[in-house]
Scaffold this motif. Structure first.
Motif, PDB file in Angstrom:
ATOM      1  N   VAL A   1      69.014  15.821 -11.438  1.00  0.00           N
ATOM      2  CA  VAL A   1      69.222  15.101 -10.178  1.00  0.00           C
ATOM      3  C   VAL A   1      70.653  15.352  -9.732  1.00  0.00           C
ATOM      4  CG1 VAL A   1      69.251  12.864  -9.019  1.00  0.00           C
ATOM      5  CG2 VAL A   1      67.506  13.353 -10.738  1.00  0.00           C
TER       6      VAL A   1
ATOM      7  N   ALA B   1      68.585  10.464  -3.737  1.00  0.00           N
ATOM      8  CA  ALA B   1      68.092  11.446  -4.702  1.00  0.00           C
ATOM      9  C   ALA B   1      67.501  10.750  -5.932  1.00  0.00           C
ATOM     10  CB  ALA B   1      69.214  12.403  -5.114  1.00  0.00           C
TER      11      ALA B   1
ATOM     12  N   HIS C   1      63.613  11.065  -6.920  1.00  0.00           N
ATOM     13  CA  HIS C   1      63.243  11.625  -8.223  1.00  0.00           C
ATOM     14  C   HIS C   1      62.324  10.675  -8.985  1.00  0.00           C
ATOM     15  CE1 HIS C   1      63.710  13.844 -11.994  1.00  0.00           C
ATOM     16  NE2 HIS C   1      63.965  12.682 -12.573  1.00  0.00           N
TER      17      HIS C   1
ATOM     18  N   GLN D   1      58.870  10.341  -7.406  1.00  0.00           N
ATOM     19  CA  GLN D   1      57.970  11.456  -7.722  1.00  0.00           C
ATOM     20  C   GLN D   1      57.391  11.315  -9.116  1.00  0.00           C
ATOM     21  OE1 GLN D   1      60.184  15.068  -7.058  1.00  0.00           O
ATOM     22  NE2 GLN D   1      59.619  15.132  -4.906  1.00  0.00           N
TER      23      GLN D   1
END
Length: 95
Positions: free
Chosen positions: A25, A42, A46, A49
């Motif tokens: 990341v 971010a 991350h 997901q």
């Protein structure tokens, strides 16, 4: 929970961000404030997901004091990004 991030000046004259506790990341921004904001996005992206894919994960923030002793993380600015797993459906706003 607060996740430590390392902000550093990249060669392209933007601030790069590394998230040591979430390998892979990374983020950046034209200013330190924007770099921090983009890092939060971010992190949420991350983890979101991973949740969507049903992949197991654990976030255990490392102490900044311990991270700052590692040579790979020398020369940057440490900050903390607040992360709440319950906010995955409502991540930080875009600027």
């Amino acid at each position: 929970m607060d996740i430590p991030i390392l902000i550093h000046m990249d060669k392209e004259s933007v601030y790069g961000v590394t998230v040591p506790d979430l390998p892979g990341v990374r983020s950046s921004g034209a200013t330190i404030d924007k770099a921090m904001s983009n890092a939060a996005k971010a992190i949420y992206g991350h983890v979101g997901q991973l949740v969507e894919q049903g992949k197991p994960f654990e976030i255990k923030p490392s102490p900044v004091e311990a991270l700052s002793r590692e040579p790979d993380y020398a020369g940057g600015i440490w900050a903390l990004v607040s992360f709440d797993l319950a906010r995955l459906d409502d991540p930080p706003d875009d600027d």
